[in-house]
Design a protein around this motif. Sequence first.
Motif, PDB file in Angstrom:
ATOM      1  N   THR A 109       0.847  -1.186   0.000  1.00 29.97           N
ATOM      2  CA  THR A 109       0.000   0.000   0.000  1.00 29.97           C
ATOM      3  C   THR A 109       0.886   1.240   0.000  1.00 29.97           C
ATOM      4  O   THR A 109       2.087   1.170   0.289  1.00 29.97           O
ATOM      5  CB  THR A 109      -0.936   0.033   1.222  1.00 29.97           C
ATOM      6  OG1 THR A 109      -0.146   0.151   2.414  1.00 29.97           O
ATOM      7  CG2 THR A 109      -1.825  -1.199   1.286  1.00 29.97           C
ATOM      8  N   ILE A 120       1.363   9.531  -8.988  1.00 27.39           N
ATOM      9  CA  ILE A 120       0.175   8.686  -9.122  1.00 27.39           C
ATOM     10  C   ILE A 120       0.215   7.952 -10.459  1.00 27.39           C
ATOM     11  O   ILE A 120      -0.044   6.745 -10.525  1.00 27.39           O
ATOM     12  CB  ILE A 120      -1.117   9.517  -8.960  1.00 27.39           C
ATOM     13  CG1 ILE A 120      -1.215  10.057  -7.524  1.00 27.39           C
ATOM     14  CG2 ILE A 120      -2.349   8.696  -9.330  1.00 27.39           C
ATOM     15  CD1 ILE A 120      -2.277  11.110  -7.321  1.00 27.39           C
ATOM     16  N   TYR A 123       2.717   5.089 -10.225  1.00 27.06           N
ATOM     17  CA  TYR A 123       2.200   3.955  -9.454  1.00 27.06           C
ATOM     18  C   TYR A 123       1.161   3.167 -10.258  1.00 27.06           C
ATOM     19  O   TYR A 123       1.157   1.938 -10.231  1.00 27.06           O
ATOM     20  CB  TYR A 123       1.625   4.424  -8.120  1.00 27.06           C
ATOM     21  CG  TYR A 123       2.678   4.962  -7.170  1.00 27.06           C
ATOM     22  CD1 TYR A 123       3.816   4.234  -6.874  1.00 27.06           C
ATOM     23  CD2 TYR A 123       2.531   6.213  -6.586  1.00 27.06           C
ATOM     24  CE1 TYR A 123       4.779   4.734  -6.018  1.00 27.06           C
ATOM     25  CE2 TYR A 123       3.490   6.720  -5.724  1.00 27.06           C
ATOM     26  CZ  TYR A 123       4.614   5.979  -5.445  1.00 27.06           C
ATOM     27  OH  TYR A 123       5.569   6.467  -4.591  1.00 27.06           O
ATOM     28  N   LEU A 124       0.298   3.872 -10.976  1.00 29.65           N
ATOM     29  CA  LEU A 124      -0.685   3.184 -11.821  1.00 29.65           C
ATOM     30  C   LEU A 124       0.023   2.335 -12.877  1.00 29.65           C
ATOM     31  O   LEU A 124      -0.352   1.192 -13.122  1.00 29.65           O
ATOM     32  CB  LEU A 124      -1.631   4.195 -12.476  1.00 29.65           C
ATOM     33  CG  LEU A 124      -2.619   4.895 -11.537  1.00 29.65           C
ATOM     34  CD1 LEU A 124      -3.314   6.046 -12.259  1.00 29.65           C
ATOM     35  CD2 LEU A 124      -3.631   3.915 -10.969  1.00 29.65           C
ATOM     36  N   TYR A 128      -0.339  -0.432  -9.438  1.00 32.03           N
ATOM     37  CA  TYR A 128      -1.111  -0.014  -8.259  1.00 32.03           C
ATOM     38  C   TYR A 128      -2.463   0.497  -8.725  1.00 32.03           C
ATOM     39  O   TYR A 128      -2.620   0.936  -9.856  1.00 32.03           O
ATOM     40  CB  TYR A 128      -0.349   1.073  -7.484  1.00 32.03           C
ATOM     41  CG  TYR A 128       0.813   0.501  -6.718  1.00 32.03           C
ATOM     42  CD1 TYR A 128       0.714   0.236  -5.359  1.00 32.03           C
ATOM     43  CD2 TYR A 128       1.990   0.173  -7.365  1.00 32.03           C
ATOM     44  CE1 TYR A 128       1.775  -0.329  -4.670  1.00 32.03           C
ATOM     45  CE2 TYR A 128       3.054  -0.404  -6.687  1.00 32.03           C
ATOM     46  CZ  TYR A 128       2.939  -0.647  -5.332  1.00 32.03           C
ATOM     47  OH  TYR A 128       3.979  -1.217  -4.652  1.00 32.03           O
ATOM     48  N   ARG A 129      -3.432   0.420  -7.832  1.00 29.48           N
ATOM     49  CA  ARG A 129      -4.757   0.956  -8.147  1.00 29.48           C
ATOM     50  C   ARG A 129      -5.177   1.858  -6.999  1.00 29.48           C
ATOM     51  O   ARG A 129      -4.798   1.642  -5.844  1.00 29.48           O
ATOM     52  CB  ARG A 129      -5.769  -0.165  -8.357  1.00 29.48           C
ATOM     53  CG  ARG A 129      -6.103  -0.959  -7.127  1.00 29.48           C
ATOM     54  CD  ARG A 129      -7.169  -2.025  -7.408  1.00 29.48           C
ATOM     55  NE  ARG A 129      -7.571  -2.654  -6.174  1.00 29.48           N
ATOM     56  CZ  ARG A 129      -8.554  -2.233  -5.379  1.00 29.48           C
ATOM     57  NH1 ARG A 129      -9.255  -1.182  -5.708  1.00 29.48           N
ATOM     58  NH2 ARG A 129      -8.844  -2.874  -4.260  1.00 29.48           N
ATOM     59  N   GLU A 130      -5.945   2.856  -7.354  1.00 28.27           N
ATOM     60  CA  GLU A 130      -6.447   3.779  -6.340  1.00 28.27           C
ATOM     61  C   GLU A 130      -7.546   3.093  -5.546  1.00 28.27           C
ATOM     62  O   GLU A 130      -8.459   2.506  -6.126  1.00 28.27           O
ATOM     63  CB  GLU A 130      -6.976   5.047  -7.004  1.00 28.27           C
ATOM     64  CG  GLU A 130      -7.375   6.105  -6.022  1.00 28.27           C
ATOM     65  CD  GLU A 130      -7.793   7.412  -6.685  1.00 28.27           C
ATOM     66  OE1 GLU A 130      -8.750   8.019  -6.168  1.00 28.27           O
ATOM     67  OE2 GLU A 130      -7.180   7.813  -7.700  1.00 28.27           O
ATOM     68  N   THR A 131      -7.457   3.176  -4.224  1.00 28.19           N
ATOM     69  CA  THR A 131      -8.470   2.552  -3.371  1.00 28.19           C
ATOM     70  C   THR A 131      -9.347   3.581  -2.667  1.00 28.19           C
ATOM     71  O   THR A 131     -10.321   3.206  -2.024  1.00 28.19           O
ATOM     72  CB  THR A 131      -7.819   1.638  -2.323  1.00 28.19           C
ATOM     73  OG1 THR A 131      -6.906   2.402  -1.525  1.00 28.19           O
ATOM     74  CG2 THR A 131      -7.095   0.480  -2.987  1.00 28.19           C
ATOM     75  N   MET A 147      -3.482   3.970  -2.336  1.00 27.59           N
ATOM     76  CA  MET A 147      -3.295   3.032  -3.445  1.00 27.59           C
ATOM     77  C   MET A 147      -2.804   1.698  -2.903  1.00 27.59           C
ATOM     78  O   MET A 147      -2.248   1.643  -1.800  1.00 27.59           O
ATOM     79  CB  MET A 147      -2.290   3.601  -4.456  1.00 27.59           C
ATOM     80  CG  MET A 147      -2.697   4.955  -5.019  1.00 27.59           C
ATOM     81  SD  MET A 147      -1.567   5.586  -6.274  1.00 27.59           S
ATOM     82  CE  MET A 147      -2.240   4.760  -7.717  1.00 27.59           C
ATOM     83  N   LYS A 149      -1.395  -2.520  -4.296  1.00 25.25           N
ATOM     84  CA  LYS A 149      -1.070  -3.495  -5.339  1.00 25.25           C
ATOM     85  C   LYS A 149      -1.068  -4.863  -4.695  1.00 25.25           C
ATOM     86  O   LYS A 149      -0.440  -5.060  -3.643  1.00 25.25           O
ATOM     87  CB  LYS A 149       0.303  -3.198  -5.944  1.00 25.25           C
ATOM     88  CG  LYS A 149       0.717  -4.199  -7.020  1.00 25.25           C
ATOM     89  CD  LYS A 149       2.063  -3.820  -7.601  1.00 25.25           C
ATOM     90  CE  LYS A 149       2.486  -4.779  -8.693  1.00 25.25           C
ATOM     91  NZ  LYS A 149       3.793  -4.392  -9.275  1.00 25.25           N
TER      92      LYS A 149
END
Length: 154
Positions: A109, A120, A123-124, A128-131, A147, A149
């Motif tokens: 995280t 951002i 990370y994408l 990673y995904r936005e939470t 974020m 993963k």
Amino acid sequence: MIETRAARYEDLAAVHSITQRAYAAWLPVLGYPAQPMTDDHGPRIKRGEVLLACHGQHVLGLIAVEPSDDHHLIFSVAVDPDSAGKGIGPRLIAEAERQAFLAGKRRMTLYTNALMVRNIELYLKLGYRETGRRPNTARPGFTIVDMEKMLDDI
């Protein structure tokens, strides 16, 4: 050749310098120092939470990771501006993910300021995904982006 290793106490000055220089680019955007700029990295180094990317004795970048029961949290990624754009940040993140996976964690995280759009996007790109988004209670008017993963068979 770039190698990764755990930071030692004698690396503290380099960790501090790189953190200051790397995050300085965000001062005009945020209007205040990002949290890693004000952090005391000494205790993190002592706990083994700081990983360095080095070329010989020269420190190029670092990642600070906070372990918890079910995941690891990326607290900070900082690359010396003179070494930026060479894949050092993604390399450090991948190594931190690998170490978390080997420690039995299945999730990484992180959180960042919503104004740090380039971070951002990186990370994408790294999976990673936005939470979620939430107000920054320490800095009213600013938003934190959370974020994560999932670490699948690294």
